[in-house]
Design a protein around this motif. Structure first.
Motif, short mmCIF file in Angstrom:
data_model
loop_
_atom_site.label_atom_id
_atom_site.label_comp_id
_atom_site.label_asym_id
_atom_site.label_seq_id
_atom_site.Cartn_x
_atom_site.Cartn_y
_atom_site.Cartn_z
N ASN A 185 0.91 -1.17 -0.01
CA ASN A 185 0.00 0.11 0.01
C ASN A 185 0.89 1.29 0.02
O ASN A 185 0.40 2.25 -0.09
CB ASN A 185 -0.84 -0.11 1.01
CG ASN A 185 -1.95 -1.18 1.19
OD1 ASN A 185 -2.40 -1.53 0.08
ND2 ASN A 185 -2.19 -1.74 2.28
N GLN A 186 2.18 1.18 -0.14
CA GLN A 186 3.20 2.29 -0.02
C GLN A 186 3.28 2.64 -1.54
O GLN A 186 3.49 1.80 -2.30
CB GLN A 186 4.43 1.83 0.78
CG GLN A 186 5.49 2.84 0.86
CD GLN A 186 6.74 2.25 1.55
OE1 GLN A 186 6.62 1.23 2.17
NE2 GLN A 186 7.61 3.22 1.62
N SER A 187 3.70 4.02 -1.53
CA SER A 187 4.35 4.38 -2.78
C SER A 187 5.22 5.27 -2.27
O SER A 187 5.43 6.18 -1.39
CB SER A 187 3.12 5.31 -3.60
OG SER A 187 2.49 6.28 -2.90
N VAL A 188 5.99 5.60 -3.47
CA VAL A 188 7.01 6.84 -3.30
C VAL A 188 7.31 7.63 -4.27
O VAL A 188 6.91 7.19 -5.68
CB VAL A 188 8.72 5.88 -3.24
CG1 VAL A 188 8.83 5.09 -4.37
CG2 VAL A 188 9.62 6.90 -2.89
N HIS A 189 7.21 9.13 -4.16
CA HIS A 189 7.49 10.01 -4.99
C HIS A 189 8.73 9.87 -5.71
O HIS A 189 9.84 9.82 -4.99
CB HIS A 189 6.89 11.25 -4.80
CG HIS A 189 6.59 12.26 -5.69
ND1 HIS A 189 7.57 13.08 -6.24
CD2 HIS A 189 5.65 12.58 -6.20
CE1 HIS A 189 6.93 13.73 -7.10
NE2 HIS A 189 5.57 13.48 -7.26
N ILE A 190 8.57 10.26 -7.15
CA ILE A 190 10.13 10.12 -7.92
C ILE A 190 11.17 11.33 -7.21
O ILE A 190 12.18 11.11 -7.12
CB ILE A 190 9.81 10.77 -9.44
CG1 ILE A 190 8.83 9.82 -10.19
CG2 ILE A 190 11.17 10.64 -10.25
CD1 ILE A 190 9.34 8.11 -9.93
N SER A 191 10.64 12.20 -6.70
CA SER A 191 11.49 13.37 -6.11
C SER A 191 12.21 12.77 -4.86
O SER A 191 13.15 13.29 -4.62
CB SER A 191 10.70 14.69 -5.81
OG SER A 191 9.60 14.26 -4.76
N HIS A 192 11.70 11.96 -4.30
CA HIS A 192 12.41 11.30 -3.17
C HIS A 192 13.49 10.12 -3.32
O HIS A 192 14.26 9.89 -2.43
CB HIS A 192 11.41 10.71 -2.15
CG HIS A 192 10.36 11.62 -1.58
ND1 HIS A 192 9.17 11.22 -1.03
CD2 HIS A 192 10.25 12.79 -1.61
CE1 HIS A 192 8.47 12.35 -0.77
NE2 HIS A 192 9.30 13.44 -0.78
N LEU A 193 13.55 9.80 -4.89
CA LEU A 193 14.71 8.94 -5.12
C LEU A 193 15.87 9.69 -5.42
O LEU A 193 16.00 10.92 -5.54
CB LEU A 193 14.22 8.21 -6.38
CG LEU A 193 12.98 7.52 -6.29
CD1 LEU A 193 12.51 6.78 -7.56
CD2 LEU A 193 13.21 6.28 -5.40
N PRO A 194 17.14 8.89 -5.27
CA PRO A 194 18.28 9.40 -5.71
C PRO A 194 18.26 10.10 -7.16
O PRO A 194 17.52 9.51 -7.96
CB PRO A 194 19.35 8.52 -5.67
CG PRO A 194 18.81 7.28 -4.33
CD PRO A 194 17.32 7.45 -4.92
N MET A 195 19.01 11.01 -7.19
CA MET A 195 19.01 11.70 -8.96
C MET A 195 19.17 10.66 -9.78
O MET A 195 18.67 10.80 -11.07
CB MET A 195 20.01 12.79 -8.78
CG MET A 195 20.07 13.57 -9.97
SD MET A 195 18.47 14.35 -10.33
CE MET A 195 18.59 15.65 -8.96
N GLU A 196 20.29 9.65 -9.90
CA GLU A 196 20.46 9.05 -10.77
C GLU A 196 19.43 7.88 -10.97
O GLU A 196 19.20 7.37 -12.19
CB GLU A 196 21.77 7.86 -10.46
CG GLU A 196 21.63 7.02 -9.10
CD GLU A 196 21.91 7.74 -7.95
OE1 GLU A 196 22.29 6.95 -6.97
OE2 GLU A 196 22.18 9.06 -8.04
N ASN A 197 18.37 7.43 -10.07
CA ASN A 197 17.26 6.92 -10.46
C ASN A 197 16.03 7.78 -11.08
O ASN A 197 15.31 7.02 -11.60
CB ASN A 197 16.62 6.24 -8.97
CG ASN A 197 17.82 5.35 -8.54
OD1 ASN A 197 18.47 4.76 -9.36
ND2 ASN A 197 17.88 5.01 -7.26
N ILE A 240 10.87 -0.80 -6.01
CA ILE A 240 10.25 -0.29 -7.31
C ILE A 240 10.53 -0.60 -8.62
O ILE A 240 11.61 -1.23 -8.76
CB ILE A 240 10.23 1.36 -7.18
CG1 ILE A 240 11.75 1.78 -7.45
CG2 ILE A 240 9.55 1.66 -5.89
CD1 ILE A 240 11.71 3.32 -7.46
N ILE A 241 9.94 -0.47 -9.75
CA ILE A 241 10.31 -0.95 -10.95
C ILE A 241 10.25 0.41 -11.76
O ILE A 241 9.60 1.28 -12.05
CB ILE A 241 8.75 -1.95 -11.56
CG1 ILE A 241 8.77 -2.95 -10.78
CG2 ILE A 241 9.15 -1.83 -13.07
CD1 ILE A 241 7.90 -3.89 -11.40
N THR A 242 11.67 0.09 -12.36
CA THR A 242 11.96 1.29 -13.22
C THR A 242 12.09 1.11 -14.77
O THR A 242 11.93 -0.21 -14.85
CB THR A 242 13.45 2.05 -12.81
OG1 THR A 242 14.47 1.09 -13.07
CG2 THR A 242 13.53 2.10 -11.12
#
Length: 320
Positions: A266-278, A310-312
């Protein structure tokens, strides 16, 4: 005697030699009191003497984890954190099952492992959808010094099978012939459930065929020192906190060495919270990504542990 002279301090060696003790075996067999009567050495010196003898004649010991690393009994998954969770990757000579609901990342994990082992070789048997060629091509961007001139799919052997008997025939006849000529690191079946869920009404026969399939796969895995990964579907469960179970029942479960469970959280992560390279691996930098979870359900040599990912665009990326 020469070995004693090379190992023992000169003072102790001279005393031992005068007492007529000439081998390490004698030192180990004689009691502390017997050696003391023969040599008149102090108790501390005799204990030191026995320790030196024990260290010299004792065979080198290895713990199980070191043996696994030394013998390279693992096939890398293409994700460092998952490899750490699995103590190096998928274990060779065994059958690993990955199960989970639709969209949990099962096929992606298998594709990533196939791409990562493309140099050594991989056999990918599809029983549902066609092999995801575009997704496989995206995986090459995970490789260091990726080259557009290199054919990363050269050693990936793909087969499309939809019926259980054809799958059994492939594993019994075609696959051994391929393995005699090539030495792949990995066999993937995606999914093992599809052929057996649709065409069987005789469940006793299905159990026998599943057992034959698993035994054939394990035999090939051990003979050719490769890993076998089977994707499995899920069925509803009405007891316990987890509402899904892997399909195919006990006939299949008893043949699996390692079982991994992928599920959406049920958790999600916003792109802005990821390291820059990700962040560069996402087209839309405003989106949020669903977090998934990989858990070790059972294994003969792994603890029951888990990690989130997560899936990139280039595969699996773990998150805290």
């Amino acid at each position: 005697m020469s070995n004693l002279k090379n190992v023992l301090p000169p003072r102790i060696f001279e005393v031992v030699e005068r007492a007529g003790i000439s081998t390490f075996k004698q030192i180990m067999i004689l009691s502390v009191w017997d050696i003391k009567k023969l040599t008149n050495l102090r108790t501390d010196d005799i204990k030191f003497l026995k320790n030196v003898a024990a260290d010299y004649i004792c065979p080198i010991s290895h713990t199980c984890d070191k043996l696994l690393i030394e013998n390279e009994l693992r096939v890398k998954t293409g994700c460092v954190e998952i490899d750490e969770l699995l103590m190096g990757g998928f274990r060779r000579g065994t059958l690993t099952e990955i199960y989970g609901e639709s969209g949990s990342g099962k096929t992606l994990m298998a594709i990533q492992a196939a791409a990562h082992n493309s140099a050594a070789g991989c056999v990918f048997i599809c029983t549902e959808d066609l092999f995801p060629v575009k997704r496989f091509a995206q995986m090459k961007h995970r490789f260091p010094n990726v080259s557009s001139k290199h054919d990363y799919g050269k050693n990936v052997y793909i087969e499309h099978i939809t019926e259980a008997q054809n799958l059994l025939s492939c594993v019994r006849v075609s696959l051994p012939k391929l393995l005699e000529k090539n030495k792949p690191a990995l066999i993937v079946i995606d999914s093992v459930a599809a052929p057996f869920r649709s065409e069987y009404s005789n469940y006793v026969q299905r159990a026998e065929d599943l057992r034959e399939l698993a035994i054939s796969l394990i035999t090939l895995a051990q003979k050719y020192t490769l890993a076998v990964v089977c994707i499995n579907q899920v069925t509803a469960s009405f007891d316990g906190a987890d509402n899904v179970l892997p399909t195919l029942g006990l006939a299949w479960s008893n043949m699996v060495s390692t079982r991994l469970w992928l599920k959406k959280t049920n958790q999600s992560v916003h792109i802005s919270h990821l390291p820059m390279e990700n962040r560069e691996k996402f087209r839309n930098t405003e989106q949020s990504v669903v977090v998934r979870k990989l858990s070790v359900i059972f294994s003969p040599d792994l603890p029951n542990s888990s990690l989130k990912f997560i899936i990139t665009s280039t595969g699996i990326q773990t998150v805290n």
